[in-house]
Scaffold this active site. Structure first.
Site, PDB file in Angstrom:
ATOM      1  N   GLN A 112       0.916  -1.402  -0.350  1.00 21.68           N
ATOM      2  CA  GLN A 112      -0.696   0.122  -0.066  1.00 21.68           C
ATOM      3  C   GLN A 112       0.886   1.308   0.393  1.00 21.68           C
ATOM      4  O   GLN A 112       1.419   1.333   0.850  1.00 21.68           O
ATOM      5  CB  GLN A 112      -1.071   0.368   1.218  1.00 21.68           C
ATOM      6  CG  GLN A 112      -2.079   1.088   1.618  1.00 21.68           C
ATOM      7  CD  GLN A 112      -2.230   1.062   3.050  1.00 21.68           C
ATOM      8  OE1 GLN A 112      -1.517   0.393   3.122  1.00 21.68           O
ATOM      9  NE2 GLN A 112      -2.981   2.244   2.585  1.00 21.68           N
ATOM     10  N   SER A 115       1.116   6.942   2.539  1.00 22.53           N
ATOM     11  CA  SER A 115       1.960   7.127   3.443  1.00 22.53           C
ATOM     12  C   SER A 115       3.092   7.817   2.633  1.00 22.53           C
ATOM     13  O   SER A 115       3.651   7.258   1.770  1.00 22.53           O
ATOM     14  CB  SER A 115       2.065   6.808   4.692  1.00 22.53           C
ATOM     15  OG  SER A 115       0.811   5.797   5.291  1.00 22.53           O
ATOM     16  N   SER A 148       4.741  -1.374   4.331  1.00 20.19           N
ATOM     17  CA  SER A 148       4.572  -2.776   4.471  1.00 20.19           C
ATOM     18  C   SER A 148       4.531  -3.759   3.708  1.00 20.19           C
ATOM     19  O   SER A 148       3.919  -3.727   2.270  1.00 20.19           O
ATOM     20  CB  SER A 148       3.341  -3.255   5.422  1.00 20.19           C
ATOM     21  OG  SER A 148       3.467  -2.523   6.377  1.00 20.19           O
ATOM     22  N   GLU A 231      -9.300  -1.419   5.651  1.00 19.51           N
ATOM     23  CA  GLU A 231      -8.192  -1.595   6.861  1.00 19.51           C
ATOM     24  C   GLU A 231      -8.135  -1.795   8.559  1.00 19.51           C
ATOM     25  O   GLU A 231      -7.912  -2.579   8.706  1.00 19.51           O
ATOM     26  CB  GLU A 231      -7.446  -0.481   5.869  1.00 19.51           C
ATOM     27  CG  GLU A 231      -6.288  -1.008   6.465  1.00 19.51           C
ATOM     28  CD  GLU A 231      -4.648   0.315   6.891  1.00 19.51           C
ATOM     29  OE1 GLU A 231      -5.272   1.461   6.040  1.00 19.51           O
ATOM     30  OE2 GLU A 231      -3.663   0.041   7.065  1.00 19.51           O
ATOM     31  N   GLU A 364      -4.906   8.808  17.928  1.00 18.78           N
ATOM     32  CA  GLU A 364      -5.707   9.833  18.298  1.00 18.78           C
ATOM     33  C   GLU A 364      -6.820   9.995  16.818  1.00 18.78           C
ATOM     34  O   GLU A 364      -7.694  11.370  17.000  1.00 18.78           O
ATOM     35  CB  GLU A 364      -4.382  10.793  18.362  1.00 18.78           C
ATOM     36  CG  GLU A 364      -3.743  11.349  19.473  1.00 18.78           C
ATOM     37  CD  GLU A 364      -3.320  10.710  19.367  1.00 18.78           C
ATOM     38  OE1 GLU A 364      -2.341   9.403  18.134  1.00 18.78           O
ATOM     39  OE2 GLU A 364      -2.104   9.705  20.264  1.00 18.78           O
TER      40      GLU A 364
HETATM   41  C1  LIG Z   1       3.938  -0.877  11.606  1.00 21.57           C
HETATM   42  C2  LIG Z   1       3.177   0.525  10.268  1.00 21.57           C
HETATM   43  C3  LIG Z   1       2.586  -0.355   9.391  1.00 21.57           C
HETATM   44  C4  LIG Z   1       2.648   0.905   8.475  1.00 21.57           C
HETATM   45  N1  LIG Z   1       2.404   0.197   6.799  1.00 21.57           N
HETATM   46  C5  LIG Z   1       1.874   1.017   5.877  1.00 21.57           C
HETATM   47  C6  LIG Z   1       2.045   0.615   4.572  1.00 21.57           C
HETATM   48  O1  LIG Z   1       1.243  -0.429   4.409  1.00 21.57           O
HETATM   49  N2  LIG Z   1       1.684   1.404   3.694  1.00 21.57           N
HETATM   50  C7  LIG Z   1       0.842   3.133   4.185  1.00 21.57           C
HETATM   51  O2  LIG Z   1       0.601   3.703   3.608  1.00 21.57           O
HETATM   52  N3  LIG Z   1       1.356   3.326   5.163  1.00 21.57           N
HETATM   53  C8  LIG Z   1       2.171   2.708   6.180  1.00 21.57           C
HETATM   54  N4  LIG Z   1       1.636   3.074   7.447  1.00 21.57           N
HETATM   55  C9  LIG Z   1       1.766   4.157   7.752  1.00 21.57           C
HETATM   56  C10 LIG Z   1       0.306   4.577   8.994  1.00 21.57           C
HETATM   57  O3  LIG Z   1      -0.722   4.446   8.075  1.00 21.57           O
HETATM   58  C11 LIG Z   1       1.075   5.890   9.974  1.00 21.57           C
HETATM   59  O4  LIG Z   1       2.035   6.054   9.946  1.00 21.57           O
HETATM   60  C12 LIG Z   1       0.031   7.085  10.386  1.00 21.57           C
HETATM   61  O5  LIG Z   1      -0.842   7.301   9.353  1.00 21.57           O
HETATM   62  C13 LIG Z   1       0.373   8.526  11.059  1.00 21.57           C
HETATM   63  O6  LIG Z   1       1.255   8.780   9.892  1.00 21.57           O
HETATM   64  P1  LIG Z   1       2.467   9.829  10.856  1.00 21.57           P
HETATM   65  O7  LIG Z   1       3.047   8.573  11.121  1.00 21.57           O
HETATM   66  O8  LIG Z   1       2.825  10.808   9.203  1.00 21.57           O
HETATM   67  O9  LIG Z   1       2.281  10.472  11.607  1.00 21.57           O
HETATM   68  P2  LIG Z   1       1.716  12.214  12.028  1.00 21.57           P
HETATM   69  O10 LIG Z   1       0.169  12.129  10.604  1.00 21.57           O
HETATM   70  O11 LIG Z   1       3.530  12.787  11.693  1.00 21.57           O
HETATM   71  O12 LIG Z   1       1.000  12.112  13.121  1.00 21.57           O
HETATM   72  C14 LIG Z   1       1.628  12.531  14.286  1.00 21.57           C
HETATM   73  C15 LIG Z   1       1.091  12.628  15.727  1.00 21.57           C
HETATM   74  O13 LIG Z   1       0.474  13.746  15.432  1.00 21.57           O
HETATM   75  C16 LIG Z   1      -1.220  13.056  15.769  1.00 21.57           C
HETATM   76  N5  LIG Z   1      -1.673  13.630  15.244  1.00 21.57           N
HETATM   77  C17 LIG Z   1      -1.961  13.990  13.380  1.00 21.57           C
HETATM   78  N6  LIG Z   1      -2.983  14.639  13.424  1.00 21.57           N
HETATM   79  C18 LIG Z   1      -3.947  14.568  14.601  1.00 21.57           C
HETATM   80  C19 LIG Z   1      -4.841  14.857  14.300  1.00 21.57           C
HETATM   81  N7  LIG Z   1      -6.172  15.912  13.077  1.00 21.57           N
HETATM   82  N8  LIG Z   1      -5.394  14.850  15.615  1.00 21.57           N
HETATM   83  C20 LIG Z   1      -4.933  14.405  16.929  1.00 21.57           C
HETATM   84  N9  LIG Z   1      -3.878  13.941  16.759  1.00 21.57           N
HETATM   85  C21 LIG Z   1      -2.942  14.538  14.974  1.00 21.57           C
HETATM   86  C22 LIG Z   1      -0.739  11.717  15.802  1.00 21.57           C
HETATM   87  O14 LIG Z   1      -1.870  10.712  16.306  1.00 21.57           O
HETATM   88  C23 LIG Z   1       0.402  11.232  15.828  1.00 21.57           C
HETATM   89  O15 LIG Z   1      -0.087  11.314  17.660  1.00 21.57           O
HETATM   90  C24 LIG Z   1       2.731   2.122   8.796  1.00 21.57           C
HETATM   91  C25 LIG Z   1       2.784   2.193   9.786  1.00 21.57           C
HETATM   92  C26 LIG Z   1       3.148   1.606  11.071  1.00 21.57           C
HETATM   93  C27 LIG Z   1       4.122   2.088  12.249  1.00 21.57           C
END
Ligand SMILES: Cc1cc2nc3c(=O)[nH]c(=O)nc-3n(C[C@H](O)[C@H](O)[C@H](O)COP(=O)(O)OP(=O)(O)OC[C@H]3O[C@@H](n4cnc5c(N)ncnc54)[C@H](O)[C@@H]3O)c2cc1C
Length: 394
Positions: A112, A115, A148, A231, A364
């Site tokens: 996928q 992100s 992933s 998902e 969150e």
């Molecule tokens: C093990 C693992 C596997 C993954 N696999 C995939 C994959 O296969 N494909 C893919 O596309 N993605 C994948 N992801 C990515 C995952 O979907 C993102 O990490 C997730 O959506 C959060 O985005 P970010 O890491 O950019 O954090 P950010 O969006 O930068 O968030 C940082 C912090 O801010 C908080 N925050 C952000 N916006 C808000 C809001 N509006 N209100 C309150 N709090 C908020 C969040 O909760 C978090 O604590 C994976 C992640 C992990 C950990």
């Protein structure tokens, strides 16, 4: 109407024509797909029989009793849980016929590409660009992250910006990307467990034929909702026998190692045991609800509960085991094809479960979804929804 008796008859026919003991695993899976017994609620010709989804259990039980091989669903979870329902809902007939069979048999693994470094929770802000060349192929440039299984995938579901001049949710288009294209570069990302089951993916001049677009140009956000809702159910709503899931290893240690018991740990184990059971039964309920249609935002609640419980239970396990719980492997970098908790030590489960409250939507953000779309509470202020993506502060 295909009922349980009819499905048993067809399963017996499949087993008679392809006895599991003497049939190659892949040949058996292909024959099962062609017999419409792969996912019975899918249409005929696409691995199903248009039967009620709830009847899948009838087929699965018969095949398991006969010792038939399965398609190793954990290995192809993204394909089964996310790509397939999206292809089914938005794909053309040609796309469905091309992609669904090798996806289900596991011949082709999916990943996928959603992100990005600057767009995780705020996924609609993504910046990967797809530009169409004179009504021909799309050319894609950008960077994805946390992907992933990208290192073993043949195909990816990909969302990219096709119109920067409209607000962020409107200028996105959904594609199927060939991970073997020369413009796709996959680099490992090492996790807290020391392993790298996910990756950074760099896309440079990747050519995607228009025939690999899913849904209309500019409608990618709506298409992506199908993927994201599925998902959350895929992560939080797995079917488990009693004590077969998260609480299983902790309960086993408790029974087998009486010398580790304390009153406090007993209280905590019982509380978590009850919560795990509530969560298991709620997942069962959610699956029944799915029988009536596509998953809605309710899947967010299930995924929230799963993430919290898995972290609390794995923490309890580490404590229960005392010093032993702190043991972990030698930190050699490994490249597992996918996440798999089975048979792993408590230390691994403790570390890997940290990602549960981030993957598939952070806790969150899912709380926001439950608040707004399930409970109907006032929405967060959104100042950017009418601003062209190119004018957003980045
Ligand atoms: C093990 C693992 C596997 C993954 N696999 C995939 C994959 O296969 N494909 C893919 O596309 N993605 C994948 N992801 C990515 C995952 O979907 C993102 O990490 C997730 O959506 C959060 O985005 P970010 O890491 O950019 O954090 P950010 O969006 O930068 O968030 C940082 C912090 O801010 C908080 N925050 C952000 N916006 C808000 C809001 N509006 N209100 C309150 N709090 C908020 C969040 O909760 C978090 O604590 C994976 C992640 C992990 C950990």
């Amino acid at each position: 109407m295909t009922d349980a008796a009819e499905l048993r008859r067809r399963t017996a026919e499949l087993l008679a024509a392809h006895p599991p003991a003497g049939t190659d695993r892949l040949d058996f899976l292909k024959a099962r797909f062609d017999a419409g017994l792969a996912w019975v609620h899918y249409p005929e010709g696409l691995g199903g029989l248009g039967a009620p989804r709830s009847l899948q259990a009838v087929v699965d039980a018969e095949l398991e009793a006969a010792g038939a091989p399965d398609n190793d669903p954990r290995r192809i979870g993204i394909g089964l849980g996310m790509a397939a329902p999206t292809v089914l809902q938005y794909g053309t007939e040609e796309q469905k016929r091309r992609f669904l069979r090798p996806l289900w048999t596991g011949e082709e693994v999916w990943c996928q590409l959603f992100s990005e470094p600057g767009a995780g929770s705020d996924l609609a802000a993504l910046g990967t660009r797809a530009v169409r060349e004179d009504g021909g192929d799309w050319v894609v440039d950008g960077q994805k992250v946390w992907t992933s299984s990208a290192h073993v995938a043949r195909w990816a579901i990909l969302i990219a910006r096709t119109d920067p001049d409209v607000p962020k949710h409107r200028g996105i288009t959904y594609f199927v990307c060939d991970m073997t294209d020369p413009g796709v570069e996959v680099r490992p990302l090492r996790q807290i467990t020391g392993e790298a089951e996910f990756n950074e993916v760099f896309l440079t001049g990747v050519r995607i034929p228009d025939a690999h677009r899913l849904g209309e140009v500019g409608d990618g956000w709506r298409v992506a909702q199908t993927t994201l809702n599925n998902e959350r159910v895929a992560i939080g709503g797995m079917r488990l026998p009693r004590e077969g899931g998260m609480i299983g290893p902790a309960a086993r240690t408790w029974r087998e190692r009486p010398e580790l018991r304390t009153h406090d740990l007993h209280q905590r184990l019982l509380k978590l045991w009850v919560e795990a059971e509530v969560s298991r039964l709620t997942a069962e309920r959610l699956r029944q609800q799915l029988v009536a249609g596509q998953p809605g935002p309710e899947g967010a609640g299930m995924k929230l509960a799963f993430a919290r419980l898995n972290q609390e239970i794995s923490g309890l396990e580490v404590e229960l085991l005392g010093e032993e719980g702190l043991l972990y492997d030698d930190w050699t970098m490994r490249r597992p094809e996918h996440v798999d908790f089975t048979g792993r030590e408590a230390g691994y489960r403790y570390l890997r479960s940290k990602g549960n409250s981030i993957e598939g939507g952070t806790t969150e953000v899912l709380l926001n979804i439950v608040a707004e779309r399930v409970l109907g509470l006032p929405t967060e202020p959104r100042t950017d929804k009418d601003v062209a993506w190119k004018d957003l502060a980045r």
